[in-house]
Design a protein around this motif. Structure first.
Motif, PDB file in Angstrom:
ATOM      1  N   LEU A  53      21.944 -24.210  71.731  1.00  0.00           N
ATOM      2  CA  LEU A  53      22.781 -23.014  71.799  1.00  0.00           C
ATOM      3  C   LEU A  53      23.467 -22.926  73.156  1.00  0.00           C
ATOM      4  CD1 LEU A  53      20.197 -20.530  70.256  1.00  0.00           C
ATOM      5  CD2 LEU A  53      21.930 -21.869  69.072  1.00  0.00           C
ATOM      6  N   GLN A  54      24.796 -22.765  73.118  1.00  0.00           N
ATOM      7  CA  GLN A  54      25.556 -22.596  74.352  1.00  0.00           C
ATOM      8  C   GLN A  54      26.365 -21.314  74.329  1.00  0.00           C
ATOM      9  OE1 GLN A  54      27.792 -26.178  74.863  1.00  0.00           O
ATOM     10  NE2 GLN A  54      25.975 -27.445  75.025  1.00  0.00           N
ATOM     11  N   GLY A  55      26.215 -20.521  73.314  1.00  0.00           N
ATOM     12  CA  GLY A  55      26.953 -19.269  73.211  1.00  0.00           C
ATOM     13  C   GLY A  55      26.748 -18.634  71.851  1.00  0.00           C
ATOM     14  N   PHE A  56      27.461 -17.553  71.638  1.00  0.00           N
ATOM     15  CA  PHE A  56      27.338 -16.786  70.401  1.00  0.00           C
ATOM     16  C   PHE A  56      27.718 -17.617  69.173  1.00  0.00           C
ATOM     17  CE2 PHE A  56      29.263 -13.946  67.208  1.00  0.00           C
ATOM     18  CZ  PHE A  56      28.138 -13.205  66.882  1.00  0.00           C
ATOM     19  N   TRP A  57      28.819 -18.383  69.263  1.00  0.00           N
ATOM     20  CA  TRP A  57      29.294 -19.148  68.108  1.00  0.00           C
ATOM     21  C   TRP A  57      28.319 -20.266  67.755  1.00  0.00           C
ATOM     22  CZ3 TRP A  57      32.190 -15.720  66.390  1.00  0.00           C
ATOM     23  CH2 TRP A  57      33.080 -15.023  67.183  1.00  0.00           C
ATOM     24  N   ASP A  58      27.740 -20.896  68.734  1.00  0.00           N
ATOM     25  CA  ASP A  58      26.706 -21.905  68.466  1.00  0.00           C
ATOM     26  C   ASP A  58      25.480 -21.281  67.810  1.00  0.00           C
ATOM     27  OD1 ASP A  58      28.133 -24.066  69.445  1.00  0.00           O
ATOM     28  OD2 ASP A  58      27.311 -23.869  71.477  1.00  0.00           O
ATOM     29  N   PHE A  59      25.123 -20.075  68.273  1.00  0.00           N
ATOM     30  CA  PHE A  59      23.995 -19.364  67.658  1.00  0.00           C
ATOM     31  C   PHE A  59      24.276 -19.088  66.180  1.00  0.00           C
ATOM     32  CE2 PHE A  59      22.334 -15.276  66.205  1.00  0.00           C
ATOM     33  CZ  PHE A  59      20.964 -15.534  66.250  1.00  0.00           C
ATOM     34  N   CYS A  60      25.490 -18.609  65.884  1.00  0.00           N
ATOM     35  CA  CYS A  60      25.845 -18.312  64.480  1.00  0.00           C
ATOM     36  C   CYS A  60      25.766 -19.567  63.620  1.00  0.00           C
ATOM     37  CB  CYS A  60      27.245 -17.708  64.411  1.00  0.00           C
ATOM     38  SG  CYS A  60      27.362 -16.055  65.105  1.00  0.00           S
ATOM     39  N   HIS A  61      26.282 -20.688  64.137  1.00  0.00           N
ATOM     40  CA  HIS A  61      26.248 -21.935  63.369  1.00  0.00           C
ATOM     41  C   HIS A  61      24.813 -22.434  63.199  1.00  0.00           C
ATOM     42  CE1 HIS A  61      27.640 -25.687  61.696  1.00  0.00           C
ATOM     43  NE2 HIS A  61      26.823 -26.311  62.529  1.00  0.00           N
ATOM     44  N   TRP A  62      24.029 -22.356  64.263  1.00  0.00           N
ATOM     45  CA  TRP A  62      22.624 -22.779  64.221  1.00  0.00           C
ATOM     46  C   TRP A  62      21.859 -21.966  63.174  1.00  0.00           C
ATOM     47  CZ3 TRP A  62      18.663 -19.380  65.854  1.00  0.00           C
ATOM     48  CH2 TRP A  62      17.384 -19.923  65.879  1.00  0.00           C
ATOM     49  N   LEU A  63      22.032 -20.654  63.183  1.00  0.00           N
ATOM     50  CA  LEU A  63      21.349 -19.778  62.232  1.00  0.00           C
ATOM     51  C   LEU A  63      21.790 -20.076  60.795  1.00  0.00           C
ATOM     52  CD1 LEU A  63      19.387 -17.427  61.812  1.00  0.00           C
ATOM     53  CD2 LEU A  63      21.345 -15.872  62.074  1.00  0.00           C
ATOM     54  N   ALA A  64      23.094 -20.222  60.589  1.00  0.00           N
ATOM     55  CA  ALA A  64      23.607 -20.487  59.242  1.00  0.00           C
ATOM     56  C   ALA A  64      23.129 -21.836  58.710  1.00  0.00           C
ATOM     57  CB  ALA A  64      25.131 -20.435  59.247  1.00  0.00           C
ATOM     58  N   GLU A  65      23.161 -22.857  59.559  1.00  0.00           N
ATOM     59  CA  GLU A  65      22.729 -24.179  59.126  1.00  0.00           C
ATOM     60  C   GLU A  65      21.235 -24.201  58.805  1.00  0.00           C
ATOM     61  OE1 GLU A  65      23.832 -28.706  60.343  1.00  0.00           O
ATOM     62  OE2 GLU A  65      23.357 -27.349  61.993  1.00  0.00           O
ATOM     63  N   GLY A  66      20.445 -23.540  59.627  1.00  0.00           N
ATOM     64  CA  GLY A  66      19.008 -23.469  59.373  1.00  0.00           C
ATOM     65  C   GLY A  66      18.684 -22.699  58.105  1.00  0.00           C
ATOM     66  N   LEU A  67      19.335 -21.547  57.925  1.00  0.00           N
ATOM     67  CA  LEU A  67      19.095 -20.747  56.713  1.00  0.00           C
ATOM     68  C   LEU A  67      19.551 -21.483  55.463  1.00  0.00           C
ATOM     69  CD1 LEU A  67      20.015 -17.133  57.881  1.00  0.00           C
ATOM     70  CD2 LEU A  67      17.750 -18.026  57.304  1.00  0.00           C
ATOM     71  N   LEU A  68      20.673 -22.189  55.560  1.00  0.00           N
ATOM     72  CA  LEU A  68      21.140 -22.964  54.413  1.00  0.00           C
ATOM     73  C   LEU A  68      20.090 -23.990  54.000  1.00  0.00           C
ATOM     74  CD1 LEU A  68      23.501 -23.691  52.455  1.00  0.00           C
ATOM     75  CD2 LEU A  68      24.124 -25.435  54.137  1.00  0.00           C
ATOM     76  N   GLY A  69      19.516 -24.681  54.972  1.00  0.00           N
ATOM     77  CA  GLY A  69      18.493 -25.676  54.668  1.00  0.00           C
ATOM     78  C   GLY A  69      17.252 -25.084  54.046  1.00  0.00           C
TER      79      GLY A  69
END
Length: 162
Positions: A53-69
């Protein structure tokens, strides 16, 4: 199954004998499908445990990718279990729709896995696991397409797993 089947039995009931020959394939496909879904779930957990995570947008992508999995891995396992239930295996239409849906699901999953989930975040060993999961997913998709129109009509697949 008897050790030897007479030619008279083969002539009398060839569809039943074909179903007996497909039973092990159907069980293997369901087990491999559950393994692929489980590995997809594990990859999502790995993403959650190793955030980049390097910012808000990375956090959103990280959360979405993890939840999708987590969600997709769970859904895959659920449909593999559901596909072995007597209520699905006894009815040709339910069985065919279950396997066709899973064929599309595993084809998409293989494409998604090969294209990135986990692979871009990992070393060579993890990347090999990710790609093996993708290939197995495509094999399961092809197998599900082959057996989609071969409902046994007796719930024998569920008995084979017990």
């Amino acid at each position: 199954l008897k050790a030897s089947i007479s030619s008279e039995d083969r002539l009398r009931d060839p569809p039943r004998l074909a179903m007996i020959g497909l039973r092990p394939l159907k069980v293997v496909l369901r087990v491999l499908g559950a393994v692929v879904s489980g590995l997809f779930f594990v990859q999502a957990v790995w993403i959650f445990v190793n955030p980049e995570l390097q910012g808000f947008w990375d956090f959103c992508h990280w959360l979405a990718e993890g939840l999708l999995g987590v969600i997709v891995g769970g859904i895959g396992c659920y449909f593999e279990v559901r596909g072995g239930m007597v209520s699905v295996t006894r009815h040709f239409r339910s069985y065919a729709l279950n396997r066709l849906g899973l064929c599309i699901f595993y084809f998409w999953l293989g494409c998604y896995i090969m294209g990135g989930m986990g692979a871009k975040h990992a070393g060579e060993t993890w990347r090999s696991v990710v790609h093996a999961t993708g290939f197995i997913s495509w094999i399961v998709a092809g197998g599900d397409l082959l057996v989609a129109f071969s409902a046994g009509g007796s719930g024998e697949d569920e008995e084979a797993l017990n």
